[in-house]
Design a protein around this motif. Structure first.
Motif, PDB file in Angstrom:
ATOM      1  N   ASN A 199       0.921  -1.248   0.111  1.00 53.93           N
ATOM      2  CA  ASN A 199      -0.139  -0.142  -0.448  1.00 53.93           C
ATOM      3  C   ASN A 199       0.344   1.107   0.156  1.00 53.93           C
ATOM      4  OD1 ASN A 199      -2.288  -1.736   0.232  1.00 53.93           O
ATOM      5  ND2 ASN A 199      -1.779  -1.585   2.502  1.00 53.93           N
ATOM      6  N   CYS A 200       2.554   1.176  -0.102  1.00 58.88           N
ATOM      7  CA  CYS A 200       2.725   2.032   0.080  1.00 58.88           C
ATOM      8  C   CYS A 200       3.113   3.054  -1.065  1.00 58.88           C
ATOM      9  CB  CYS A 200       4.256   1.760   0.966  1.00 58.88           C
ATOM     10  SG  CYS A 200       5.519   0.785   0.076  1.00 58.88           S
ATOM     11  N   THR A 201       3.564   4.068  -0.773  1.00 55.68           N
ATOM     12  CA  THR A 201       3.959   4.796  -2.858  1.00 55.68           C
ATOM     13  C   THR A 201       5.706   5.259  -2.083  1.00 55.68           C
ATOM     14  OG1 THR A 201       3.269   7.556  -1.403  1.00 55.68           O
ATOM     15  CG2 THR A 201       1.432   5.959  -2.283  1.00 55.68           C
ATOM     16  N   GLU A 202       5.160   6.161  -3.161  1.00 59.81           N
ATOM     17  CA  GLU A 202       6.879   6.553  -3.170  1.00 59.81           C
ATOM     18  C   GLU A 202       7.365   7.402  -2.092  1.00 59.81           C
ATOM     19  OE1 GLU A 202       9.492   6.428  -5.067  1.00 59.81           O
ATOM     20  OE2 GLU A 202       7.878   5.568  -7.503  1.00 59.81           O
ATOM     21  N   ASN A 203       6.453   8.267  -1.795  1.00 60.23           N
ATOM     22  CA  ASN A 203       6.488   8.949   0.214  1.00 60.23           C
ATOM     23  C   ASN A 203       6.707   8.879   1.714  1.00 60.23           C
ATOM     24  OD1 ASN A 203       6.930  10.865  -1.714  1.00 60.23           O
ATOM     25  ND2 ASN A 203       4.956  10.904  -1.674  1.00 60.23           N
ATOM     26  N   GLN A 204       6.585   7.345   0.750  1.00 60.76           N
ATOM     27  CA  GLN A 204       6.626   6.537   2.299  1.00 60.76           C
ATOM     28  C   GLN A 204       5.171   6.296   2.856  1.00 60.76           C
ATOM     29  OE1 GLN A 204      10.454   5.237   3.754  1.00 60.76           O
ATOM     30  NE2 GLN A 204      11.227   5.722   1.256  1.00 60.76           N
ATOM     31  N   ASN A 205       4.099   6.285   2.861  1.00 57.61           N
ATOM     32  CA  ASN A 205       3.181   7.445   3.177  1.00 57.61           C
ATOM     33  C   ASN A 205       2.593   6.128   4.006  1.00 57.61           C
ATOM     34  OD1 ASN A 205       1.891   7.035   1.118  1.00 57.61           O
ATOM     35  ND2 ASN A 205       1.332   9.201   1.487  1.00 57.61           N
ATOM     36  N   ASP A 206       2.550   5.304   4.367  1.00 54.59           N
ATOM     37  CA  ASP A 206       1.669   3.994   4.913  1.00 54.59           C
ATOM     38  C   ASP A 206       1.415   4.029   6.297  1.00 54.59           C
ATOM     39  OD1 ASP A 206      -0.710   1.653   4.573  1.00 54.59           O
ATOM     40  OD2 ASP A 206       1.018   1.064   5.466  1.00 54.59           O
ATOM     41  N   PRO A 207       0.938   4.578   7.144  1.00 57.95           N
ATOM     42  CA  PRO A 207       1.469   4.651   8.574  1.00 57.95           C
ATOM     43  C   PRO A 207       1.843   3.429   9.208  1.00 57.95           C
ATOM     44  CG  PRO A 207      -0.968   4.497   8.363  1.00 57.95           C
ATOM     45  CD  PRO A 207      -0.898   4.757   6.876  1.00 57.95           C
ATOM     46  N   ILE A 208       1.070   2.449   8.883  1.00 54.96           N
ATOM     47  CA  ILE A 208       2.686   1.020   9.228  1.00 54.96           C
ATOM     48  C   ILE A 208       3.844   0.851   9.409  1.00 54.96           C
ATOM     49  CG2 ILE A 208       2.774  -1.443   9.600  1.00 54.96           C
ATOM     50  CD1 ILE A 208      -0.079  -0.292  10.773  1.00 54.96           C
ATOM     51  N   VAL A 209       3.865   1.423   7.662  1.00 52.56           N
ATOM     52  CA  VAL A 209       5.206   0.889   7.279  1.00 52.56           C
ATOM     53  C   VAL A 209       6.147   2.102   7.386  1.00 52.56           C
ATOM     54  CG1 VAL A 209       6.740   1.940   4.809  1.00 52.56           C
ATOM     55  CG2 VAL A 209       4.721   0.334   4.764  1.00 52.56           C
ATOM     56  N   GLN A 210       4.893   3.360   7.855  1.00 49.99           N
ATOM     57  CA  GLN A 210       6.010   4.581   8.100  1.00 49.99           C
ATOM     58  C   GLN A 210       6.667   4.222   9.900  1.00 49.99           C
ATOM     59  OE1 GLN A 210       7.336   7.449   6.540  1.00 49.99           O
ATOM     60  NE2 GLN A 210       8.515   8.151   8.529  1.00 49.99           N
ATOM     61  N   MET A 211       5.624   4.016  10.626  1.00 46.88           N
ATOM     62  CA  MET A 211       6.100   3.807  11.721  1.00 46.88           C
ATOM     63  C   MET A 211       6.980   2.702  11.828  1.00 46.88           C
ATOM     64  SD  MET A 211       2.924   1.420  14.613  1.00 46.88           S
ATOM     65  CE  MET A 211       3.565  -0.527  13.863  1.00 46.88           C
TER      66      MET A 211
END
Length: 486
Positions: A199-211
């Protein structure tokens, strides 16, 4: 005498994230520390401690339970979709009462036989808990409740982005190899990465991925990282993780090293009657089905699982939590299906089960699981073949290791079809090769946790590490080189 005094003076505050899987393994960890002569304060959230009720009674005079608020309303569901909100609320609203409680425990203990807290072991998914401890002069370690292979994948996120292996298109080939996780180049696929990577994008903005990115970066700065794993299971992954940490301890499977009563850390009340039901079944005849404490499925997915299990022809014990099938689905249809399955004593459906006891029962022939790390370790320790249907987080990569690395089961991810369930259950129940691999791994794990084994030796080293920290002069603690900022 000096060693005994050091043990008596060491008082560890153990602070798990308020999820069933996190509480489980850190409860076993706490029992190990107590067995080594240390005092332990086990810190729950108020909500979790209320759910535990009488099950949270201390099993040793050196173990006690305390709690702080998590900042959410009592009626908040705290479901799988709320994980980021729950952890953020703990950080923003729970950190003040946590700091106050810890400071009071550091100053004077409690006068009830507990010395002042000298060390904190905080869940790795809650960086604030370690940071607060260090800020007030208490050395802290972090405990990662996930597998070493998944921690390595999280450590490799930036490399995956650099190589262009994530993000990948939603309609892309999920079997495309992934080369950016060291040591896994020959078998890792897109579908084996943690589900949120899809689900993440170029900005790595999926909340779980960011966490995950933030948590893993924090772990690299911690004094030490504790992993509930064994060298026999994850030696190569651990070897890649270790150089990236200041220190790291592989001390599992903890449930096999330090057993505790099944109810001691369970947020769900187990149906003990299922054990008597198992007693009436032939050896290795039962399929045990449990998708863990967080997995949610639709009525359609439930139906596919049910039809596949019935078609496989084996008796089955199915853990179906009250909140597991989507709330918008038909309760009447669900009840009717469960009643039909239980006819003729060929199946038993329960809200929760004493899983370690179930997996150790002679009647259980295979385990249909979400491949959560606790469940994976418990099945590995008992030599039970697995059929893995992962739901989220580290479960995707765990299930790949079950099927492609250890050969102890089958990986059914991304498929929910009755015919596939039937085929894989039959194969797991009947394959001599899978059973032999599962039993060989179990024998090795038992060696790891036995006296002189790798995990037992690592735990002894960890206890020594904690005692050393506990003997530090307070001024040294306050002037620690630990850095909260990168």
């Amino acid at each position: 005498m000096a060693a005994a005094a050091a043990a008596a003076a060491a008082h560890v505050l153990v602070f798990p994230a308020p999820g069933q899987g996190h509480i489980n393994c850190m409860m076993h960890f706490a029992a190990g520390l107590v067995g080594a002569g240390l005092h332990v304060t086990f810190l729950h959230t108020d909500h979790s401690l209320r759910r535990l009720g009488g099950a949270a009674a201390a099993v040793s005079p050196r173990l006690r339970f305390m709690s702080i608020p998590d900042g959410l309303p009592d009626d908040h569901p705290r479901a799988v979709g709320d994980i980021v909100e729950l952890l953020e609320s703990l950080r923003t609203n729970g950190s003040v009462p946590y700091r106050s409680l810890l400071a009071s425990l550091v100053r004077a203990g409690d006068g009830g036989g507990f010395p002042p807290v000298t060390c904190v072991v905080a869940d790795g998914s809650m960086p604030f808990a370690a940071d607060v401890a260090e800020e007030i002069g208490v050395p802290s370690l972090v405990f990662r409740t996930a597998s070493a292979c998944s921690v390595l994948a999280y450590l490799s996120v930036h490399r995956l982005f650099e190589l262009g292996e994530v993000p990948f298109p939603a309609d892309g080939d999920l079997d495309e190899p992934v080369r950016g996780v060291p040591g896994m180049e020959s078998f890792l696929r897109r579908r084996d990465l943690p589900g949120n990577f899809r689900n993440c994008t170029e900005n790595q903005n999926d909340p779980i991925v960011q966490m995950l990115i933030e948590v893993t970066a924090h772990n690299r700065r911690a004094r030490a990282v504790v992993l509930n794993t064994a060298a026999s299971m994850e030696g190569p992954a651990f070897a890649h993780v270790a150089p990236r940490m200041r220190d790291v301890f592989a001390i599992g499977p903890l449930h096999a090293m330090f057993p505790v009563p099944a109810a001691a850390g369970s947020l769900w009340r187990a149906d003990d009657g299922c054990m008597a039901w198992l007693d009436g079944q032939p050896d290795r005849s039962v399929v045990y089905v449990s998708l863990g404490s967080l997995t949610v499925i639709s009525l359609e997915q439930f139906t596919e699982f049910l039809h596949g299990l019935v078609a496989a022809g084996y008796p089955f014990l199915w853990v179906l939590r009250p909140d597991m099938v989507g709330a918008s689905q038909s309760a009447a249809a669900l009840s009717e299906a469960v009643a039909a399955a239980e006819k003729n004593n060929k199946a038993r459906v329960v809200g929760w089960a004493p899983q370690r006891d179930v997996l150790g029962h002679r009647a259980v022939g295979c385990f249909v699981t979400h491949a959560g790390w606790n469940s994976t370790l418990e099945a590995a320790g008992e030599g039970v073949p697995m059929v893995c249907w992962p739901f989220f987080a580290d479960q995707q990569i765990n299930s790949r290791f079950v099927g492609a690395v250890w050969g102890t089961g089958l990986d059914m991810k991304d498929v929910c079809d009755a015919a596939v369930v039937e085929r894989m259950v039959r194969e797991a129940m009947e394959s001599g090769e899978i059973r032999a691999s599962a039993q060989a791994l179990a024998r090795q794990v038992r060696q790891d946790v036995a006296d002189g084994g790798s995990s037992a030796a690592e735990f002894e080293r960890l206890v020594g590490f904690i005692k050393e920290l506990s003997m530090m002069d307070r001024s040294c603690k306050l002037n620690s080189s630990y850095s909260i900022a990168e």
